[in-house]
Write an enzyme that holds these catalytic residues in place. Structure first.
Site, PDB file in Angstrom:
ATOM      1  N   GLU A 291       0.817  -1.351  -0.051  1.00 30.93           N
ATOM      2  CA  GLU A 291      -0.094   0.003   0.108  1.00 30.93           C
ATOM      3  C   GLU A 291       0.758   1.265   0.048  1.00 30.93           C
ATOM      4  OE1 GLU A 291      -4.327   0.175   1.760  1.00 30.93           O
ATOM      5  OE2 GLU A 291      -2.794   0.875   3.435  1.00 30.93           O
ATOM      6  N   HIS A 312       7.874 -26.816  -0.620  1.00 26.46           N
ATOM      7  CA  HIS A 312       7.103 -28.137  -1.189  1.00 26.46           C
ATOM      8  C   HIS A 312       5.925 -27.922  -2.116  1.00 26.46           C
ATOM      9  CE1 HIS A 312       9.244 -31.261   1.262  1.00 26.46           C
ATOM     10  NE2 HIS A 312       9.327 -30.114   2.162  1.00 26.46           N
ATOM     11  N   LYS A 426     -14.148   0.217  -4.713  1.00 27.81           N
ATOM     12  CA  LYS A 426     -15.320   0.619  -3.491  1.00 27.81           C
ATOM     13  C   LYS A 426     -16.566   1.423  -4.388  1.00 27.81           C
ATOM     14  CE  LYS A 426     -12.460   1.050   0.768  1.00 27.81           C
ATOM     15  NZ  LYS A 426     -11.964   1.951   1.604  1.00 27.81           N
TER      16      LYS A 426
END
Length: 449
Positions: A291, A312, A426
């Site tokens: 951010e 793995h 948003k």
């Protein structure tokens, strides 16, 4: 060793000491700017001197509020998203038993800490509500505005459940609001209902807020010593003052290394740990750096792996994939517990050669072997070592990463304290949900579907 160490010997062949030192003056100037507020984002620099400004009175108030919740609650739900919960969860997971939440009620000293408001999953919220049905619980609601969608939905649901369970009067004692000092929906509600409140400082952004009540209250409720946590952060704050020489300013050196590797095509930084307790420390770190730096078409992509588990699954790609990565390994000097590998008479698994060795010794050799292999495979490595997992050293690590992030962002030439891009999704979501005031946006986005 009584503090964080930064090891850079595994950068040999990728980045020279001379390359790093060439940037020392610029890094020192960036560090100075964090303290004198002479660059962009200077209205969000409250975190820089935050640790040393935390008074005994503030800590007592947080501890007292934590005691109330611990006295009345079997479980406490931390409602928040992003920086409003990641820092607290990072510390709580690092310093609590891995199986804390499975302890019997009679054996518990502290409430179970749960999290909500960090997603919009109906199944998750239903399962959480079902779990809380027969529990005495409380809520720490963390939101600057009180209207952020994810935590607002969770808080509405949990507040109703708590009030139905114990009544409004008792519920008031079990709800703490951490919010703006004077404005916003949550501040209005808290003042109306009489909730205990703490303030999110105006000059501290969410991802830098772990050492404010945002992080300290949940951490204290979990039974962790917040005084030692803050003391550790204070040590690194003092060690990285503007007067500190670049040679001794470890966050500044780390910031320079990141940026110099980025210039050389290393676009992805992988934060590596060999201890599952550090998983959420990496999640907090990812938000802090992602951010702060991902804007204006630039920025290192922050990723994280839990080794040896992810060796793995991701080990092949890291070893032989595209060489656009570097690794920062967070290592712990000494394990807190001691487990020895026993002898087995039949030795079918071929492990008798490890008889009597500590599990941590095997883990350390896996770490060393992996680091050598990855460097040989063309992956630059640097190592951040803390002596052991405790409050002091986690406090040091938090401030180390925060200071390095601020310096790194300024070296990159961006404002590391805003996040204009997070509003895009948003606006689309509100338009699709037909939120009042978004009528034109609703028409426009529906025409695209």
């Amino acid at each position: 060793m009584d503090t964080i160490q930064l090891q850079i010997k595994d950068l040999s062949g990728f980045l020279s000491e001379e390359d790093i030192l060439k940037q020392s003056a610029q890094a020192t100037a960036c560090n100075q700017a964090l303290h004198d507020g002479s660059r962009e984002g200077n209205d969000f620099l409250g975190w820089v001197t935050l640790p040393s400004s935390i008074t005994d009175q503030i800590l007592r108030e947080i501890e007292d509020a934590a005691t109330v919740l611990r006295t009345h609650c079997e479980a406490v739900v931390v409602v928040g998203i992003g920086g409003s919960y990641l820092g607290a969860r990072a510390v709580i997971d690092a310093l609590s038993s891995s199986f804390d939440w499975l302890q019997e009620k009679k054996d518990r000293k502290n409430p179970v800490i749960l999290y909500a408001g960090n997603n919009i999953s109906e199944d998750y919220l239903c399962e959480l509500k079902c779990y809380l049905d027969d529990k005495q619980f409380g809520i720490i609601n963390i939101s600057k505005s009180g209207t952020t969608t994810e935590p607002a939905i969770a808080f509405r649901l949990l507040k109703d459940q708590l009030e139905d369970k114990v009544g409004k009067e008792e519920a008031r004692k079990r709800i703490v609001a951490i919010t703006d000092a004077s404005k916003g929906a949550l501040r209005t509600l808290a003042d109306t209902e009489g909730y205990k409140t703490f303030v999110i400082p105006d000059n501290v952004g969410g991802r830098y807020s772990v050492l404010t009540p945002v992080g300290l209250l949940p951490i204290a409720v979990a039974g962790i010593d917040i005084r030692k946590l803050v003391a550790g952060a204070v040590e690194i704050e003092k060690a990285t003052a503007p007067s500190t020489s670049f040679d001794y300013n470890l966050p500044a050196i780390y910031a320079v290394i990141r940026n110099e590797l980025y210039k050389r095509g290393k676009k992805i930084e992988i934060l590596v740990n060999y201890h599952p307790k550090l998983h959420y420390l990496a999640e907090w770190w990812k938000q802090l750096y992602g951010e702060s730096e991902g804007k204006e078409g630039v920025g290192i992509f922050p990723a994280a792996v839990d080794f040896t588990t992810d060796l793995h699954s991701m080990g092949q790609w890291i070893q032989e994939g595209e060489r656009t990565i570097f690794e920062t390994v967070v290592t712990i000097g000494e394990a807190n517990e001691k487990v020895l590998i026993p002898r087995d008479g039949r030795d079918l698994d071929g492990l008798n050669y490890l008889e009597g060795k500590r599990v941590d010794e095997v883990n350390k050799m896996a770490e060393l072997g992996t680091r050598i292999a990855h460097v040989d495979g063309g992956v630059p490595n640097l190592t951040i070592e803390i002596p052991r997992l405790n409050e002091k050293y986690i406090g040091q690590l938090i401030y180390f990463f925060e200071k390095a992030c601020g310096i790194s962002g300024y070296l990159l030439g961006i404002n590391p304290f805003n996040q204009p891009g997070v509003e895009a999704y948003k606006k689309n979501m509100f338009a699709l949900l037909e939120k009042p005031g978004y009528e034109e946006a609703t028409k426009a986005i529906k025409a695209r579907l």
